[in-house]
Design a protein around this motif. Structure first.
Motif, PDB file in Angstrom:
ATOM      1  N   ASN A  81      -2.213   4.352  10.506  1.00  0.00           N
ATOM      2  CA  ASN A  81      -1.760   4.165   9.134  1.00  0.00           C
ATOM      3  C   ASN A  81      -2.200   2.777   8.645  1.00  0.00           C
ATOM      4  O   ASN A  81      -1.650   2.243   7.701  1.00  0.00           O
ATOM      5  CB  ASN A  81      -0.244   4.338   9.017  1.00  0.00           C
ATOM      6  N   GLY A  82      -3.185   2.219   9.327  1.00  0.00           N
ATOM      7  CA  GLY A  82      -3.707   0.907   8.997  1.00  0.00           C
ATOM      8  C   GLY A  82      -2.984  -0.221   9.695  1.00  0.00           C
ATOM      9  O   GLY A  82      -3.559  -1.262   9.959  1.00  0.00           O
ATOM     10  N   THR A  93      -4.647   3.104   1.755  1.00  0.00           N
ATOM     11  CA  THR A  93      -4.587   2.698   3.159  1.00  0.00           C
ATOM     12  C   THR A  93      -5.983   2.683   3.763  1.00  0.00           C
ATOM     13  O   THR A  93      -6.367   1.726   4.443  1.00  0.00           O
ATOM     14  CB  THR A  93      -3.666   3.656   3.958  1.00  0.00           C
ATOM     15  N   LYS A  94      -6.761   3.737   3.507  1.00  0.00           N
ATOM     16  CA  LYS A  94      -8.126   3.800   4.052  1.00  0.00           C
ATOM     17  C   LYS A  94      -8.973   2.656   3.521  1.00  0.00           C
ATOM     18  O   LYS A  94      -9.658   1.970   4.286  1.00  0.00           O
ATOM     19  CB  LYS A  94      -8.771   5.148   3.729  1.00  0.00           C
ATOM     20  N   GLN A  95      -8.947   2.453   2.218  1.00  0.00           N
ATOM     21  CA  GLN A  95      -9.817   1.461   1.587  1.00  0.00           C
ATOM     22  C   GLN A  95      -9.422   0.026   1.895  1.00  0.00           C
ATOM     23  O   GLN A  95     -10.295  -0.823   2.091  1.00  0.00           O
ATOM     24  CB  GLN A  95      -9.833   1.664   0.075  1.00  0.00           C
ATOM     25  N   HIS A  96      -8.134  -0.267   1.898  1.00  0.00           N
ATOM     26  CA  HIS A  96      -7.705  -1.658   1.980  1.00  0.00           C
ATOM     27  C   HIS A  96      -7.236  -2.102   3.363  1.00  0.00           C
ATOM     28  O   HIS A  96      -7.183  -3.310   3.614  1.00  0.00           O
ATOM     29  CB  HIS A  96      -6.602  -1.921   0.963  1.00  0.00           C
ATOM     30  N   LEU A  97      -6.920  -1.166   4.232  1.00  0.00           N
ATOM     31  CA  LEU A  97      -6.451  -1.537   5.568  1.00  0.00           C
ATOM     32  C   LEU A  97      -7.397  -1.056   6.670  1.00  0.00           C
ATOM     33  O   LEU A  97      -7.843  -1.849   7.500  1.00  0.00           O
ATOM     34  CB  LEU A  97      -5.039  -0.984   5.821  1.00  0.00           C
ATOM     35  N   ILE A 111       0.859  -1.187   0.000  1.00  0.00           N
ATOM     36  CA  ILE A 111       0.000   0.000   0.000  1.00  0.00           C
ATOM     37  C   ILE A 111       0.891   1.231   0.000  1.00  0.00           C
ATOM     38  O   ILE A 111       1.743   1.388   0.861  1.00  0.00           O
ATOM     39  CB  ILE A 111      -0.933   0.007   1.230  1.00  0.00           C
ATOM     40  N   SER A 112       0.654   2.142  -0.958  1.00  0.00           N
ATOM     41  CA  SER A 112       1.604   3.243  -1.120  1.00  0.00           C
ATOM     42  C   SER A 112       1.023   4.634  -0.884  1.00  0.00           C
ATOM     43  O   SER A 112       1.763   5.605  -0.920  1.00  0.00           O
ATOM     44  CB  SER A 112       2.221   3.188  -2.516  1.00  0.00           C
ATOM     45  N   ASN A 113      -0.299   4.756  -0.659  1.00  0.00           N
ATOM     46  CA  ASN A 113      -0.830   6.101  -0.435  1.00  0.00           C
ATOM     47  C   ASN A 113      -1.972   6.059   0.589  1.00  0.00           C
ATOM     48  O   ASN A 113      -2.452   4.994   0.963  1.00  0.00           O
ATOM     49  CB  ASN A 113      -1.285   6.744  -1.752  1.00  0.00           C
ATOM     50  N   GLU A 114      -2.383   7.233   1.022  1.00  0.00           N
ATOM     51  CA  GLU A 114      -3.383   7.332   2.082  1.00  0.00           C
ATOM     52  C   GLU A 114      -4.737   6.763   1.670  1.00  0.00           C
ATOM     53  O   GLU A 114      -5.388   6.071   2.450  1.00  0.00           O
ATOM     54  CB  GLU A 114      -3.530   8.788   2.530  1.00  0.00           C
ATOM     55  N   GLU A 115      -5.174   7.052   0.458  1.00  0.00           N
ATOM     56  CA  GLU A 115      -6.490   6.563   0.035  1.00  0.00           C
ATOM     57  C   GLU A 115      -6.530   5.042  -0.010  1.00  0.00           C
ATOM     58  O   GLU A 115      -7.493   4.421   0.433  1.00  0.00           O
ATOM     59  CB  GLU A 115      -6.872   7.152  -1.333  1.00  0.00           C
ATOM     60  N   SER A 139      -0.852   7.419   5.315  1.00  0.00           N
ATOM     61  CA  SER A 139      -0.435   6.346   4.419  1.00  0.00           C
ATOM     62  C   SER A 139       0.263   5.250   5.226  1.00  0.00           C
ATOM     63  O   SER A 139       0.958   5.539   6.213  1.00  0.00           O
ATOM     64  CB  SER A 139       0.528   6.897   3.370  1.00  0.00           C
ATOM     65  N   ALA A 140       0.114   4.018   4.790  1.00  0.00           N
ATOM     66  CA  ALA A 140       0.787   2.899   5.453  1.00  0.00           C
ATOM     67  C   ALA A 140       2.303   3.088   5.473  1.00  0.00           C
ATOM     68  O   ALA A 140       2.996   2.508   6.295  1.00  0.00           O
ATOM     69  CB  ALA A 140       0.430   1.588   4.763  1.00  0.00           C
ATOM     70  N   ARG A 141       2.795   3.924   4.598  1.00  0.00           N
ATOM     71  CA  ARG A 141       4.247   4.183   4.538  1.00  0.00           C
ATOM     72  C   ARG A 141       4.703   5.242   5.550  1.00  0.00           C
ATOM     73  O   ARG A 141       5.900   5.442   5.728  1.00  0.00           O
ATOM     74  CB  ARG A 141       4.640   4.606   3.137  1.00  0.00           C
ATOM     75  N   ASN A 142       3.766   5.944   6.178  1.00  0.00           N
ATOM     76  CA  ASN A 142       4.103   6.953   7.185  1.00  0.00           C
ATOM     77  C   ASN A 142       3.899   6.375   8.574  1.00  0.00           C
ATOM     78  O   ASN A 142       2.808   5.934   8.903  1.00  0.00           O
ATOM     79  CB  ASN A 142       3.221   8.199   7.041  1.00  0.00           C
ATOM     80  N   SER A 143       4.925   6.411   9.381  1.00  0.00           N
ATOM     81  CA  SER A 143       4.808   5.890  10.744  1.00  0.00           C
ATOM     82  C   SER A 143       4.057   6.877  11.624  1.00  0.00           C
ATOM     83  O   SER A 143       4.376   8.062  11.638  1.00  0.00           O
ATOM     84  CB  SER A 143       6.191   5.645  11.344  1.00  0.00           C
TER      85      SER A 143
END
Length: 185
Positions: free
Chosen positions: A116-117, A29-33, A23-27, A81-85
């Motif tokens: 971040n999911g 992250t919201k939808q899939h996590l 997962i690379s972006n916030e949207e 985003s899943a990439r942001n801690s």
């Protein structure tokens, strides 16, 4: 298992663990996590009376989601985003915590969720003489925490337990659903 968790809940945590690296972006992250896990936590994510995205507050801000019980906002959820801690070195990110608490203060909502999911933080908005990053009720990193322990920590985020948090202070949700949101359709 002894923990009393249903397998689908543990399976969802495992799914989030495995999927998060893709997962690379916030949207996404919201939808899939975030939304699938919120659903497993008892939130009706397809019901706008319970989980509403991007609602405009009185301060003209747009938190990612507001969680409602009986029409009353009980928590803001700020997604990254899943990439942001959101948790670094065992502590919540002060920048993200302050952003989330700003939404809560402005609307009088006692709880905030920062995620971040994969990393989940539940925070109290109103705690005297503390900085926002010191208001953590619980936090969990699904990647680094044992599966059963992660499931146990996530119970704090269930619809039932969020509702019980308010009942501890004498708020019986649904009796006076007065709040400052307006829906923009």
């Amino acid at each position: 298992m002894g923990w009393g968790f249903h397998d689908p809940f543990l399976e969802e945590i495992e799914r989030v663990r495995q999927l998060s690296s893709r997962i690379s972006n916030e949207e996404a992250t919201k939808q899939h996590l975030i939304l699938p896990l919120l659903e497993k936590l008892g939130w009706r994510v397809n019901d706008p009376a319970e989980v509403y995205p991007e609602i405009k507050t009185r301060q003209k801000k747009r938190p990612d989601f507001v969680l409602l019980v009986d029409g009353v906002p009980v928590a803001f959820l700020e997604a990254k985003s899943a990439r942001n801690s959101v948790i670094r070195r065992g502590k919540v990110s002060p920048t993200y915590a302050r952003q989330l608490m700003g939404y809560c203060f402005g609307e009088g909502v006692a709880l905030g969720i920062l995620t971040n999911g994969v990393q989940w933080v539940l925070m109290e908005a109103f705690k005297l003489w503390t900085r926002p990053e010191e208001r953590v009720l619980t936090m969990v990193d699904l990647r680094t925490t044992r599966l059963e322990e992660a499931a146990n920590e996530l119970l704090a985020f269930t619809r039932r337990n969020i509702r019980l948090y308010y009942r501890r202070f004498g708020y019986h949700l649904g009796e006076e659903p007065v709040y400052g949101f307006y829906y923009e359709f």
